[in-house]
Design an enzyme around this catalytic site. Sequence first.
Site, mmCIF file in Angstrom:
data_model
loop_
_atom_site.group_PDB
_atom_site.id
_atom_site.type_symbol
_atom_site.label_atom_id
_atom_site.label_comp_id
_atom_site.label_asym_id
_atom_site.label_seq_id
_atom_site.Cartn_x
_atom_site.Cartn_y
_atom_site.Cartn_z
ATOM 1 N N ASP A 84 -80.838 8.778 -52.004
ATOM 2 C CA ASP A 84 -81.251 7.268 -52.235
ATOM 3 C C ASP A 84 -80.359 6.754 -53.444
ATOM 4 O OD1 ASP A 84 -83.540 6.295 -51.211
ATOM 5 O OD2 ASP A 84 -84.947 7.603 -52.400
ATOM 6 N N LYS A 112 -79.422 5.850 -48.537
ATOM 7 C CA LYS A 112 -80.701 4.885 -48.406
ATOM 8 C C LYS A 112 -80.820 4.104 -49.446
ATOM 9 C CE LYS A 112 -85.041 6.437 -48.775
ATOM 10 N NZ LYS A 112 -85.994 5.595 -49.863
ATOM 11 N N GLU A 114 -83.342 0.233 -50.650
ATOM 12 C CA GLU A 114 -84.691 -0.389 -50.201
ATOM 13 C C GLU A 114 -84.432 -1.743 -49.836
ATOM 14 O OE1 GLU A 114 -87.563 0.355 -53.400
ATOM 15 O OE2 GLU A 114 -87.384 2.424 -53.125
ATOM 16 N N GLU A 181 -92.531 2.401 -45.121
ATOM 17 C CA GLU A 181 -93.347 2.978 -46.139
ATOM 18 C C GLU A 181 -94.578 1.870 -46.196
ATOM 19 O OE1 GLU A 181 -91.922 4.356 -49.883
ATOM 20 O OE2 GLU A 181 -93.752 4.688 -50.680
#
Length: 260
Positions: A84, A112, A114, A181
């Site tokens: 992340d 990754k 968001e 998610e």
Amino acid sequence: MAKITVETIREMKARGEKIASLTAYDFPMARLLDEAGVPLLLVGDSLGMVVLGYPDTTHVTMADMEHHVRAVARAQPNALLAADLPIHSYDTPEQALDSARRLVAAGAEAVKAEGGRAIAAQVRAIVGAGIPFLGHLGMLPQHVLEEGGYKIKGRREEEHQALLADADALVAAGAFAVVLELVTPPVAKELTARLPIPTIGIGSGPDCDGQILVTHDLIGLFPWFTPKHVTPLFAAGAGVRQAAQLWREAMAKPAGGGGV
Ligand code: KIV
């Protein structure tokens, strides 16, 4: 067994083979999960909560991530190793690329972050530099403070349309897969059918191409809180407590004791 790559993960969707993914934050766990055949390991910024004791992921730094990525990479997993980008490490395309390069230097094989349309330029910069990118849509834990909690996404038509547009933007920017998610199961199913790249669900129903869990939730290693979507398959926390108690009690016994 051949090393798992981004192509392997994409081929799994094409074959209809479910993609199992778990988080790892240190050497022994990475090694154990890899030996179990899990094809995608993520050094998630969830480490802020389940390892570092913060209330949410907004406290995690690049230095934290680099430290844990190095530990996991020392296990030399056969699995694809993603990591992340922590909050505020990808505010601009330049910063995103610099941060992604730092995680790759620490041992990550993919990164990754968001968001969808809002970070499309960052994703293009990362992918353009040859670093595989894993998207993350739906509930975005790095935004938990603005959102006021971990809320399910996709119930309102506006959220549904935003998810479709964000997912399309990630595909166009070159993401190789996307984590969904807390997306409502019908919307997760629609995205899975719509997108050419794999969807990896967490709390988003059974119809994604794969599933990801925080390992501590799966094995009961953070027993003080278990998310609703997880059924722990082990009670590691209870086992640790019991072993420590048995050892302490045996040690306290007079001569002859302590030999556990
Ligand atoms: O930080 C994390 O562990 C994650 C997964 C739960 C998807 O983002």
